[in-house]
Structure formats: structure tokens, C-alpha cells
Design an enzyme around this catalytic site. Structure first.
Site, PDB file in Angstrom:
ATOM      1  N   HIS A 449       0.824  -1.207   0.000  1.00 36.53           N
ATOM      2  CA  HIS A 449       0.000   0.000   0.000  1.00 36.53           C
ATOM      3  C   HIS A 449       0.857   1.254   0.000  1.00 36.53           C
ATOM      4  CE1 HIS A 449      -3.853  -2.179   1.415  1.00 36.53           C
ATOM      5  NE2 HIS A 449      -3.708  -2.169   0.122  1.00 36.53           N
ATOM      6  N   ARG A 556     -19.838  12.074  -6.826  1.00 39.91           N
ATOM      7  CA  ARG A 556     -20.215  11.102  -5.790  1.00 39.91           C
ATOM      8  C   ARG A 556     -21.048  11.861  -4.756  1.00 39.91           C
ATOM      9  NH1 ARG A 556     -14.663   8.962  -6.783  1.00 39.91           N
ATOM     10  NH2 ARG A 556     -14.853   6.751  -7.313  1.00 39.91           N
ATOM     11  N   ARG A 592     -24.245  11.163  -9.818  1.00 38.66           N
ATOM     12  CA  ARG A 592     -24.577   9.762  -9.537  1.00 38.66           C
ATOM     13  C   ARG A 592     -25.515   9.705  -8.346  1.00 38.66           C
ATOM     14  NH1 ARG A 592     -20.020   5.582  -7.767  1.00 38.66           N
ATOM     15  NH2 ARG A 592     -20.074   6.740  -5.818  1.00 38.66           N
ATOM     16  N   GLU A 686     -20.978  -1.524 -13.598  1.00 37.14           N
ATOM     17  CA  GLU A 686     -20.105  -1.929 -12.478  1.00 37.14           C
ATOM     18  C   GLU A 686     -20.256  -3.409 -12.172  1.00 37.14           C
ATOM     19  OE1 GLU A 686     -19.698   1.524  -9.367  1.00 37.14           O
ATOM     20  OE2 GLU A 686     -21.818   1.245  -9.848  1.00 37.14           O
ATOM     21  N   ASN A 709     -13.729   0.303 -10.756  1.00 36.67           N
ATOM     22  CA  ASN A 709     -13.359  -0.183  -9.411  1.00 36.67           C
ATOM     23  C   ASN A 709     -14.266  -1.351  -9.025  1.00 36.67           C
ATOM     24  OD1 ASN A 709     -11.780   2.102  -9.514  1.00 36.67           O
ATOM     25  ND2 ASN A 709     -13.187   3.331  -8.297  1.00 36.67           N
ATOM     26  N   ASP A 710     -15.574  -1.109  -9.146  1.00 42.59           N
ATOM     27  CA  ASP A 710     -16.501  -2.190  -8.791  1.00 42.59           C
ATOM     28  C   ASP A 710     -16.525  -3.278  -9.851  1.00 42.59           C
ATOM     29  OD1 ASP A 710     -17.624  -1.837  -6.229  1.00 42.59           O
ATOM     30  OD2 ASP A 710     -18.611  -0.030  -6.947  1.00 42.59           O
ATOM     31  N   ARG A 720     -12.805  -5.342  -2.918  1.00 42.44           N
ATOM     32  CA  ARG A 720     -11.825  -4.270  -3.084  1.00 42.44           C
ATOM     33  C   ARG A 720     -11.338  -3.720  -1.749  1.00 42.44           C
ATOM     34  NH1 ARG A 720     -15.769   0.429  -5.758  1.00 42.44           N
ATOM     35  NH2 ARG A 720     -14.428   2.000  -4.835  1.00 42.44           N
ATOM     36  N   CYS A 757     -15.431   6.066 -15.441  1.00 45.96           N
ATOM     37  CA  CYS A 757     -15.253   6.972 -14.303  1.00 45.96           C
ATOM     38  C   CYS A 757     -14.557   6.266 -13.146  1.00 45.96           C
ATOM     39  CB  CYS A 757     -16.579   7.568 -13.857  1.00 45.96           C
ATOM     40  SG  CYS A 757     -17.771   6.335 -13.331  1.00 45.96           S
TER      41      CYS A 757
HETATM   42  C1  PEP Z   1     -16.333   2.502  -9.542  1.00 46.14           C
HETATM   43  O1  PEP Z   1     -16.813   1.529  -8.944  1.00 46.14           O
HETATM   44  O2  PEP Z   1     -15.437   2.402 -10.396  1.00 46.14           O
HETATM   45  C2  PEP Z   1     -16.786   3.853  -9.203  1.00 46.14           C
HETATM   46  C3  PEP Z   1     -16.404   4.894  -9.923  1.00 46.14           C
HETATM   47  O3  PEP Z   1     -17.569   3.967  -8.107  1.00 46.14           O
HETATM   48  P1  PEP Z   1     -17.009   4.005  -6.606  1.00 46.14           P
HETATM   49  O4  PEP Z   1     -15.526   3.950  -6.686  1.00 46.14           O
HETATM   50  O5  PEP Z   1     -17.544   5.245  -6.008  1.00 46.14           O
HETATM   51  O6  PEP Z   1     -17.619   2.752  -6.049  1.00 46.14           O
HETATM   52 MG    MG Z   2     -18.612   1.878  -7.740  1.00 44.86          MG
END
Ligand code: PEP
Ligand code: MG
Length: 825
Positions: A449, A556, A592, A686, A709-710, A720, A757
Site C-alpha cells: 500500500h 459522488r 450519480r 459496475e 473499481n466495482d 476491493r 469513471c
Molecule cells: C467505480 O466503482 O469504479 C466507481 C467509480 O464507483 P465508486 O468507486 O464510487 O464505487
Molecule cells: Mg462503484
């Protein structure tokens, strides 16, 4: 051995450095092979294969001990090529070993080569330090006096003791040397026997031949002067565990991440390290050393200590949550992982139990974490071992909170290059990039990290540099070239000028990127790509505009909903959204809908405890389960002027039914409010479900934006926020890339645009691939917007497409990253 020759004093273990086992030299090996230094007979070969003794003529016995504390590796990585009794010739291979595995698994790979028979023998080193090759003479041994047999007949009392060995790794070199030391004041002849084997207790090497392990029963026999005292002293020392007792709660503090193999540089003044965060920096050496926190080990009563523990934990949770509310990208997932660890029922239970057993709150927390950290460390998995850092960090944060101590703020003079044994994630977060131009650590790993945070802060870093780093003098000028994996100490004028020219060129490129950031983002062939920014506040929006963002691809909205007892009213929400839209000065704003639930509960949104929050009530599912919350947020967005500048985006969509349900509410509200203008409604991709049905969703959504990310966590089935799997989470995994390709194909079939995003939009290695796959909007972290725009201006769609096709064919995320590095090089 091929490697770096050094005097014995420099071996990082007093047993060797203080010549307790004998005189000699040490070699820091650069190859995994130990050769016979002279002709002789193999007299001892440790069962774990890490140490060997050779008897040459004339009473000479040599011990070669590969690495420090390597007994702990239990043979892993060692492959002896000889056996006890073998006659070997100088230059024969004795032991092959896996250099990487030993470096990763032991505190040091430095190998002492010792003369262990001393009777009248003298050793003279041929040279000081420097590179040596196999076959090069490193010392000579001469007999200075004629040895005489000191046949002392010891007569008198005999004493015996029987001991069960409590040392985790048995009696290996280090404890054996200590046994000899405590016997110095005694004249008695002392032997230790195991089964029918016996050895002189004053001979560490003989003792090692007994192969005494944890749990073995051994017998100590002393004969002659003060025999009883000598036997009792030895027994007591062994029974004490000698600091290596096999009790999980008593494991020593993990010394932070296990190093990975640091490359070796043979150029004077040039140290090698493992690149952890890219960049080039010139600066001044400053050392950072963390004082050990002292804790009163004895509790002052269960209820008081329990309250102190809960209070300390609550404070750290609050601090992490405060950071989480405005963190993004890798920083966010690291904080989330730390937050999750503080809720770990096993850790909490272990700490509470320790309090019941009489420990103070701080001691109890330490006792709960250290065995866990040690498990990570000894897992044999370098990535997992790096997670031990996180445990050390959390231990320190919570103990500091309990004890009410605060680490001094990390303030350094401008132009510092920080040198440390190791840094904790929270310390890296606290570094000011304006002061600290780079850092280097003795230990650490490239996927820790600490490395991820350094990269996200833009601080170049090298890790796993080993002990040579400690020899640098405070105030020395340094050139840290993370790309080359080198640290140059006290550079010459020409070297400095060359590095400065490169630093200036990079700064100029960044300045040019910033200056040009106001222009529309386009590829070199003129293809238009929109570069937006991810926002969480009005301040972000202002910074985004200054950085050249052409809008926001992700606001967000959680920041408005967390840390409060009641939901924000429609008016309050509208005011916030309007302020952000105003700050964007007419640029599009994609809002969002609330992405809350599961791991991010709000008191006014009762969501029962879930076994799998990531798979439970979260994202758009919360809005659909709480229609008033959904309706209020849609109303608030419809209140933003001019109508249409604020677009709506739905998180965590898994099926088209969810989109239809929201569209029905939106249409009803538009009717009620008399809004005729179009207000775009898009979805986030996602879930693998959304990617696989992108064509169906695109038929009804106005746009699609991929939350990588998701999407990565759900595609790879890796939480994650779970540190145990964090090293595997990479959005450049071919599985994720293929889903992105599917999404772009499905959306194109229905004439919809696709954006990204998630974190990949801010990763320069990912950007060309995303463009090649068909993404036309990138919503990145504000700070990287200029760089992303500059990068796009160097690409053509044709090149990006060919590159993306190659990436899709890669087998692993690491392969994709390698390909991407070559592409951008
Ligand atoms: C994602 O999941 O990539 C995303 C942009 O949403 P968050 O990171 O807020 O879950
Ligand atoms: Mg997300």
C-alpha cells in the site's frame, strides 16, 4: 559466492558480527550458488540446507551460513548438492539456493564465511569490501603457534538437567552462540545430549549438528567446577526461550514488509532498489526513524481497559472515515481496507480476551494484531506479506489513540529525499509532496500500500534497498531515479546536471500539459475524447475547471448523506448540486445517485446486517428499497438550472428493470414539475451483468459509464476492501478489459457513448487501451486531468485500437501492464 564482500562487523546479527562463532568475512550474494572455498570434507549440513561446515586439512573447519535467520525458512529455497561425509574439491557446488525466495523470506541474505576451529589458527582477510567472483581468494588461514592438547582432566561434581526446548526454531546458530557465552565464567565441562548424540555446549557448531528442534527433550550434563550452577544457568537460559519462544502472542513486532530482491549495483555511489512509484528527483538525504511506542503492559481493570480500547478504536475509525469521505482511487480502497480490519471480529475478540486476561488496552490490541501480521508475513506469499504493513500501521494508530500520544507531524525541509527502514501507509499519506521529493526504504515491496500511495501522491519511491541505504549520510545529495531503480549518492557535477535537465524536462512537460489543459481533448488524429473529472465537493469542481476538466463524469453524492442523523432535504441537495454546477460554469455535470448501503450505512436508512454487503442492498437497490430517498434526490437534481446541465447516473445496475423503475419515477416527476427538456439518464457499468447486457441497457439508457473499481471487484470476485486479495485487484486484468470491450460493442450497437469513471481513467497505462476499446469519455481524478489530456494528444485511434487488441489477448494483468509500459515508453 559471487557477491559483495564485506567485513564481518557489517553482518546484521551480533552473533556473527561480534565473532561469537568465529572469525571470517561475509558475502552479500548476487547469485544463488555456494561453492566449496577449499578442498575438504562435509562435516555438517543443516537439515534445512542453509548452513554447511567443511573440514579442511590441518584442523581447519569452515562454516558457511547462507543468510541471517534462514533457519526459519525450514529448507524452502535451499537445494544442497552434497551430503555429510562427502569429499569436495575447491570450486565444487555445495548448495544452490533461490536468491529471490531467500531474500523475500529472511531478514538478510548476507552470508558469513567463518573459521570455526580456533586452536592456534589465524585468519587474515585478503581485502576489504567489494565485488568478488567465485574462486577469488578472500582470506588466508595460518597456524601461528603449535597447538597443544590442553588435556585438562576435570574431576569433581556432576550435575544434570533435562529441558524441553521452547525455541520456535530449535537451537540454531544464534542461540548456540549465546549458550557458549553464558558458559564463559564456568570451568565445568558441559555437554548437551539429544537421544544418543552428544555435543560440547561450548561448540555452537557441534551443537548445531544435533539438530535440536522445538519440543525436543535435551539433557545438559556439567562436570567439574560449579557444575550445578553451570547446568542450572544453561537450563534456565534455554527454558526462557532466548527471545524465540514459540508462543504466537509473543511473536516479535513484524519489521514491516518483507523485502523483495533488490538488484545489486556494482558502481560506487550507486545503490539499487525496486521501483515502487515512478519519477525522478534530486534532493537531500533525511532519515526518518519511528520511535517504538511504550505501553504499560498491565491492565488497570477489565472495564476500564475495555473502555479505553473501544474509545481508541472509535477514534481511529472516525479518523479513517473522515479521510474516506473525500478519498478517491487507490487511497480510498486502502482506507476502506483499514476500516474493514478495525471491524474484524477475530481481532476484536482477541483484544477483548487479552484484557480479560489482565492486559492493558494497548497491550491487548498489540497482542491481537501481531500474530495476525506474522501470519501474513510467513504466508510465503510476498504480496500477502506486504499486508503486514497495514497491521503494523493499525497497531500504531490504535495504540497511539489509546495512549493519547501523537506522532510528531512529518515535517521535512523542502527538497528532502526521505530514507527509512520502512514507512507505514498512514505516514506516506501524511507526507507533503512539496517537501518530500521522493523516498527510499530498506525494506518494503513494490505492491505494498505504501507503493500505491506514493504513486498516487506522485512521490517517486524505491523500496527493498537493503542495509546499504543506512550508510548514507544525512544531508548528502541524492538522485533518485525510480524508472532506473537507482539511487545515486553524492553525484558528480555532470551527473547532477544531467538529472536536473531531465527533472526540468518533465516539469516543463507537466507545465505544458497544464497550460494546454484548457484546450479540447483530442487525439493526434483529431478524434474527440472528452476528459472529465470525478468530484465530491464544490472545491473539487473549482480545481477541476482550473485543471482543464471539460465537465464532471461522476459526482459522488454520498458526501451529502453520510455522518448525519436525517437525510438531506430536497432544497439542501439542490443548493449543493447547483453550487457545483455553477462552479463548472456550464460544463456538464453527471450526478450519480446515492451509492450507499452495506459497508457505508446511514442511520436513517435501516439496512439489516448482511453477510455479504458488497452483494447486498447497495447502489441503486437502496434507492429502489427507499423510494422517498430516490424521489427526493431526483427532484433535487431536476431543480438544477439550466435544466439538462445536470445528468443523472445510476450506480450498481444489474438489470434493465432497475433502469426502467427509475425512469418511471423520473418521468412522473418531470410531469409534475412541468419539465419538458430532456434530462439524460445514464447507468454505471459496475457489474458483469451490466457489461454482458450493455446492448439491452444502451437501448434505454442515454449513456453508459464504466465504474472499473466495482467492475473489477465483481469480475474477479475479489473484495476491493479486503487486504488479503488486494494485490490481485487490477482493472487491467484481461477479464475486465474484455467486459469493457463488450460494453463498448453493446453501446455502439445502439448509438450510445461509453465513458469510464473508475480508477482506470486516471491510470496512464490504461488510457490508451480504454480509447482503443471504444471509450470516448474519461472521468479522472482532478490532479491527472492535464496529463491525461496531454497523453491523448499523442495517440491515434488506429494505434490505440491495435494496442487494445493486443491487450485483450494477454493472459494476465501483469502481461497487460508490461505491454502498456512498452507502448507508452
Ligand atoms: C467505480 O466503482 O469504479 C466507481 C467509480 O464507483 P465508486 O468507486 O464510487 O464505487
Ligand atoms: Mg462503484
Amino acid at each position: 559466492m559471487a557477491g559483495w564482500l564485506m567485513p564481518l562487523e557489517e553482518v546484521p546479527d551480533p552473533v556473527f558480527a561480534q565473532r561469537m562463532l568465529g572469525d571470517g568475512v561475509a558475502i552479500d550474494p548476487t547469485e544463488g550458488c555456494l561453492y566449496a572455498p577449499c578442498d575438504g570434507e562435509v562435516t555438517v549440513l543443516q537439515p534445512t540446507g542453509h548452513a554447511i561446515t567443511l573440514r579442511a586439512g590441518d584442523g581447519v573447519e569452515l562454516l558457511m551460513h547462507i543468510g541471517i535467520d534462514t533457519v526459519q525458512l525450514a529448507g524452502a529455497g535451499f537445494d544442497p548438492q552434497v551430503k555429510v561425509g562427502d569429499q569436495v574439491r575447491a570450486g565444487d557446488v555445495l548448495i544452490r539456493f533461490d536468491l529471490d525466495a531467500v531474500v523475500c523470506g529472511a531478514p538478510s541474505i548476507v552470508t558469513p564465511v567463518l573459521l570455526i576451529s580456533q586452536d592456534g589458527l589465524n585468519l587474515t582477510a585478503k581485502r576489504g569490501s567489494g565485488l568478488v567472483a567465485p574462486g577469488e581468494p578472500i582470506f588466508t588461514i595460518q597456524r601461528s603457534v603449535v597447538a597443544t592438547e590442553a588435556a585438562t582432566d576435570i574431576v569433581g561434581e556432576i550435575a544434570t538437567r533435562t529441558v524441553i526446548v521452547p525455541l520456535a526454531h530449535g537451537i540454531h546458530a544464534r542461540p548456540a552462540a549465546k549458550l557458549r557465552e553464558v558458559l564463559v565464567p564456568f570451568a565445568a565441562k558441559v555437554t548437551i545430549s539429544k537421544g544418543d548424540q552428544r555435543a560440547d555446549a561450548r561448540s555452537p557448531v557441534r551443537l548445531m549438528t544435533l539438530g535440536i528442534k522445538l519440543g525436543d527433550t535435551i539433557r545438559i550434563t556439567a562436570e567439574g567446577g560449579r557444575a550445578d550452577e553451570a547446568a542450572a544457568t544453561l537450563a534456565a537460559l534455554i527454558e526462557s526461550g532466548m527471545g524465540e519462544k514459540a508462543d504466537p502472542a509473543a511473536v516479535p513486532a513484524p519489521a514491516a514488509a518483507i523485502p523483495v530482491a533488490a538488484p545489486v549495483s556494482d558502481e560506487p555511489g550507486l545503490l539499487a532498489g525496486v521501483p515502487a512509484a515512478p519519477g525522478l528527483a534530486i534532493g537531500t538525504a533525511r532519515f526518518f526513524r519511528l520511535p517504538e511506542l511504550t505501553i504499560d503492559p498491565i491492565g488497570k481493570g477489565t472495564s476500564l481497559e475495555r473502555a479505553r480500547l473501544e474509545d481508541g478504536l472509535a477514534r481511529v475509525v472516525r479518523a479513517i472515515e473522515a479521510d474516506l469521505s473525500h478519498a478517491a482511487g487507490p487511497m480510498r480502497s486502502i482506507l476502506a481496507a483499514h476500516r474493514a480490519m478495525l471491524d474484524d471480529p477475530e481481532l476484536l475478540e482477541a483484544a477483548r480476551q487479552a484484557i480479560v486476561d489482565g492486559a492493558s488496552a494497548g497491550q491487548a490490541w498489540r497482542k491481537a494484531l501481531r500474530p495476525q501480521a506474522e501470519l501474513f508475513r510467513q504466508s510465503g506469499d510476498a504480496h500477502l506479506a506486504e499486508r503486514a504493513d497495514d497491521m503494523v500501521d493499525l497497531e500504531r494508530r490504535v495504540v497511539s489513540a489509546i495512549e493519547g500520544v501523537q506522532d510528531a507531524p512529518l515535517v521535512f525541509p523542502d527538497g528532502t529525499i526521505l530514507l527509512a527502514d520502512d514507512l507505514l501507509p498512514s505516514q506516506v499519506t501524511a507526507l507533503d509532496p512539496a517537501q518530500v521529493r521522493g523516498f527510499c526504504t530498506v525494506r518494503g515491496g513494490p505492491t505494498s500500500h505504501v507503493a500505491i500511495l506514493a504513486a498516487s501522491l506522485g512521490i517517486p519511491a524505491l523500496v527493498a534497498m537493503g542495509s546499504p541505504l543506512r550508510a548514507i549520510e544525512e544531508g548528502e545529495t541524492l538522485i533518485l531515479d525510480a524508472g532506473a531503480g537507482t539511487l545515486r549518492v553524492a553525484p558528480g557535477e555532470a551527473q547532477r546536471a544531467e538529472a536536473q535537465a531531465r527533472v526540468d524536462a518533465r516539469a516543463a512537460a507537466l507545465a505544458a500539459a497544464r497550460a494546454a489543459a484548457g484546450a479540447e481533448a483530442k487525439l493526434a488524429d483529431g478524434t474527440r475524447i472528452e476528459v472529465f473529472a470525478n468530484l465530491g465537493s464544490v472545491g473539487d469542481a473549482e480545481r477541476a475547471v482550473a485543471a482543464g476538466a471539460e465537465g464532471s463524469g461522476l459526482l459522488r453524492t454520498e458526501f451529502l448523506f453520510l455522518d448525519r442523523e436525517t437525510p438531506p432535504s430536497v432544497a439542501e441537495q439542490t443548493a449543493e448540486y447547483q453550487a457545483i454546477a455553477d462552479a463548472l460554469q456550464g460544463r456538464p455535470l453527471i450526478i450519480r445517485l446515492l451509492d450507499i448501503g452495506g459497508d457505508k450505512p446511514a442511520p436513517y436508512l435501516p439496512i439489516a446486517a448482511e453477510e455479504n454487503p458488497a452483494l447486498g442492498l447497495r447502489g441503486i437497490r437502496v434507492g429502489l428499497a427507499h423510494p422517498q430517498v430516490l424521489e427526493d434526490q431526483l427532484r433535487a437534481i431536476l431543480g438544477v438550472r439550466p435544466i439538462g446541465v445536470a445528468k443523472i447516473m445510476l450506480p450498481m445496475i444489474a438489470s434493465v428493470g432497475e433502469l426502467r423503475a427509475v425512469r418511471a419515477v423520473l418521468d412522473r416527476l418531470r410531469g409534475e414539475l412541468g419539465i419538458e427538456e430532456k434530462v439524460e439518464l445514464g447507468i454505471m457499468v459496475e457489474t458483469p451483468a451490466a457489461a454482458a447486457t450493455a446492448d439491452l441497457l444502451a437501448a434505454e439508457a442515454d449513456f453508459l459509464s464504466i465504474g472499473t473499481n466495482d467492475l473489477t471487484q465483481y469480475t474477479l470476485a475479489m473484495d476491493r476492501g479486503n487486504p488479503a486479495v488486494a494485490s490481485g485487484i487490477d482493472g487491467l486484468h484481461p477479464a475486465v478489459l474484455r467486459l469493457i470491450a463488450d460494453t463498448c460493442r453493446g453501446a455502439a450497437a445502439k448509438g450510445r457513448w461509453v465513458g469510464v469513471c473508475g480508477g482506470l481513467a486516471s491510470d496512464p497505462l490504461a488510457v490508451p487501451i480504454l480509447i482503443g476499446l471504444g471509450v470516448t469519455e474519461l472521468s479522472a481524478t482532478v490532479s491527472v486531468v492535464p496529463e491525461v489530456k496531454a497523453l491523448l494528444s499523442t495517440l491515434t485511434l488506429e494505434r490505440a485500437r491495435a494496442h487494445a487488441t493486443a491487450a485483450l489477448a494477454c493472459a494476465t494483468a501483469a502481461d497487460v501492464r508490461r505491454l502498456a509500459r512498452e507502448f507508452t515508453a
